[in-house]
Design a protein around this motif. Sequence first.
Motif, PDB file in Angstrom:
ATOM      1  N   UNK A 294       1.073  -0.389  10.868  1.00  0.00           N
ATOM      2  CA  UNK A 294       1.411  -1.732  10.395  1.00  0.00           C
ATOM      3  C   UNK A 294       0.244  -2.357   9.640  1.00  0.00           C
ATOM      4  N   UNK A 295      -0.967  -2.175  10.156  1.00  0.00           N
ATOM      5  CA  UNK A 295      -2.147  -2.700   9.465  1.00  0.00           C
ATOM      6  C   UNK A 295      -2.309  -2.020   8.110  1.00  0.00           C
ATOM      7  N   UNK A 296      -2.118  -0.683   8.094  1.00  0.00           N
ATOM      8  CA  UNK A 296      -2.183   0.047   6.829  1.00  0.00           C
ATOM      9  C   UNK A 296      -1.173  -0.520   5.841  1.00  0.00           C
ATOM     10  N   UNK A 297       0.023  -0.816   6.339  1.00  0.00           N
ATOM     11  CA  UNK A 297       1.069  -1.370   5.483  1.00  0.00           C
ATOM     12  C   UNK A 297       0.628  -2.687   4.856  1.00  0.00           C
ATOM     13  N   UNK A 298       0.078  -3.553   5.683  1.00  0.00           N
ATOM     14  CA  UNK A 298      -0.366  -4.861   5.185  1.00  0.00           C
ATOM     15  C   UNK A 298      -1.503  -4.739   4.186  1.00  0.00           C
TER      16      UNK A 298
ATOM     17  N   UNK B  57      -0.749  -4.158  -4.582  1.00  0.00           N
ATOM     18  CA  UNK B  57      -0.048  -5.182  -5.361  1.00  0.00           C
ATOM     19  C   UNK B  57      -0.945  -5.730  -6.463  1.00  0.00           C
ATOM     20  N   UNK B  58      -2.267  -5.768  -6.180  1.00  0.00           N
ATOM     21  CA  UNK B  58      -3.213  -6.265  -7.185  1.00  0.00           C
ATOM     22  C   UNK B  58      -3.178  -5.420  -8.438  1.00  0.00           C
ATOM     23  N   UNK B  59      -2.894  -4.120  -8.262  1.00  0.00           N
ATOM     24  CA  UNK B  59      -2.833  -3.246  -9.425  1.00  0.00           C
ATOM     25  C   UNK B  59      -1.400  -2.980  -9.847  1.00  0.00           C
TER      26      UNK B  59
ATOM     27  N   UNK C 261       0.929  -1.612  -8.220  1.00  0.00           N
ATOM     28  CA  UNK C 261       1.483  -0.303  -7.849  1.00  0.00           C
ATOM     29  C   UNK C 261       1.904  -0.283  -6.385  1.00  0.00           C
ATOM     30  N   UNK C 262       2.516  -1.372  -5.944  1.00  0.00           N
ATOM     31  CA  UNK C 262       2.905  -1.444  -4.532  1.00  0.00           C
ATOM     32  C   UNK C 262       3.971  -0.408  -4.191  1.00  0.00           C
ATOM     33  N   UNK C 263       4.557   0.219  -5.183  1.00  0.00           N
ATOM     34  CA  UNK C 263       5.528   1.283  -4.922  1.00  0.00           C
ATOM     35  C   UNK C 263       4.882   2.469  -4.208  1.00  0.00           C
ATOM     36  N   UNK C 264       3.572   2.598  -4.422  1.00  0.00           N
ATOM     37  CA  UNK C 264       2.892   3.770  -3.855  1.00  0.00           C
ATOM     38  C   UNK C 264       2.531   3.591  -2.388  1.00  0.00           C
ATOM     39  N   UNK C 265       3.014   2.503  -1.766  1.00  0.00           N
ATOM     40  CA  UNK C 265       2.626   2.235  -0.374  1.00  0.00           C
ATOM     41  C   UNK C 265       2.943   3.408   0.560  1.00  0.00           C
TER      42      UNK C 265
END
Lengths: 261, 272
Positions: free
Chosen positions: A71-75, A82-84, A86-90
Amino acid sequence: MLDFLISPLRKLGHTSINAIWRLGYASRFLISILMYSGQSLMRFSLVIREVYFAGVLSLIIIIVSGLFVGMVLGLQGYNTLARFGSSDALGALVALSLLRELGPVLAALLFASRSGSAMTAEIGLMKTTEQLDAMSVMAVNPVARVVAPRFWAGVISMPVLAALFNVMGIFGGYLVGVVMIGLDAGTYWSQMNNAVDLHFDVVNGLIKSLVFGIAVTLIAVFEGYDATPTAAGVSSATTRTVVTSALVILALDFVLTAFMF
Amino acid sequence: MPSDFFIELRNVSFAYDRRLILKNINLRIPRGQLVAIMGGSGSGKTTLLRLISGQFRPQQGEVLVDGKDVAKMGHAELFAHRRRMGMLFQFGALFTDLSVFDNVAFPLREHTDLPESMIRDLVLMKLNAVGLFGTQELMPAELSGGMARRVALARAIALDPALMLYDEPFTGLDPISLGVIALLIKKLNDALGTSAIMVTHDVHKSLDIVDHVYFVANGEVIAEGTPEQVRAAASPWVQQFVRGEADGPVHFAYPANRGLTDDLGVEGGGHA
Ligand SMILES: Nc1ncnc2c1ncn2[C@@H]1O[C@H](COP(=O)(O)OP(=O)(O)O)[C@@H](O)[C@H]1O
Ligand SMILES: [Mg+2]
């Protein structure tokens, strides 16, 4: 006259010799564990029993920690990605960090403090209360009967626990990324699927946790067997198990990572 | 030809690191007899048993058990020697993770291929012999000190040993448990024909049940004899033990290299 110079030097020498001597002793101990492993692996019920104590009883802490780490990794991952844009790569980020590093290392650290310390305390206490002596006087080798089953139980449990830690972590990342933040579930999984290589990431991670399992369990049983047979001796041996294990896990992780990735 | 003595120690000396614990000990234990070794705490009694069980080897001398030197035994011989031997540890040394039943069954399961039903019968028989039938489901933590000692005794005799070693079987017991254990030791010895060594500092109880007594002090055998001889002995060593006096030929203080006066910085002090 030169006492103030010589005495620390002497202490340093003494400490180093002691450390090297113990390393040698631990290696010989490993050899004798391996020599007597045949007997205990043939009576596999002994190992199963220890798998229960070392592995099954660690499940809760592994599951809960894995979930939170995921969960921490997710956050954190989402914030950074998101800053770059590329939040799709989560999904890929969560899975790779867990499989390659966090899973094996954190699971091993937890395993050392939960099961390793318990093994040391148990064996040390058996020594203190002359149970190990009683065993060898009954012509039963304590290394074969007490140490080897615990060793193998640890070696078997560790990769399984690490794998479980990974699964829970990936699920934790999913909870945060998809359920909480609202990323697309399909993207989360497919990104992960594309990024993760079975051999490179999964197998290497498993190899890491196998090596950690061997190291932690060896340290735990050795410290217990070698403990000074007093209450204070067992308590300091237990502390040493946790501290030494942590250092060895991190050092080995560096070496393994350098070779693998 | 087997000698009449089941155990014979010849000129045995032993030191932990550099501290000499046993000096030139000579002991003989005839077959089938129960022999006591008496001495104060720290006089090396447990060490003596460890030499006989082969846990330590003497730096000098021979430890003969049934004619064979334990100090020269290889792995297999030592294994065979220990299978014929039972040892009762000072505090019982029961396996705390096993039930009473499994503790007594332990040597049977490790060393025989008996079916579980036969093991069950044997375990219950041994527990019955020490008066603890009905306790088989209990864990060691649930036993009193006296009961734990008796369970340990049942475990030690599980394989009908030819030699029994008892390490201070009476310490920490109430007078009744103590009497029970003493009676059991005597009865077992008579019934099984076992040769036995009992290490103890309890003079009075031991003199009632043993065949022969050795006194050990400062690492040496200082007196020996039958219980009658011991009771009648004029030796100040023996009298100190029998009467339990703090002062006498057996020193109460640890043999330090420095006197108390040295550490206190007092001039001119000598050794007492
Ligand atoms: N493993 C050991 N290492 C070093 N010294 C020991 C060890 N075991 C016992 N000793 C010392 O040897 C002496 C004799 O011990 P022990 O045989 O246990 O005496 P007893 O059983 O008569 O009380 C004691 O002074 C004890 O401190
Ligand atoms: Mg003792």
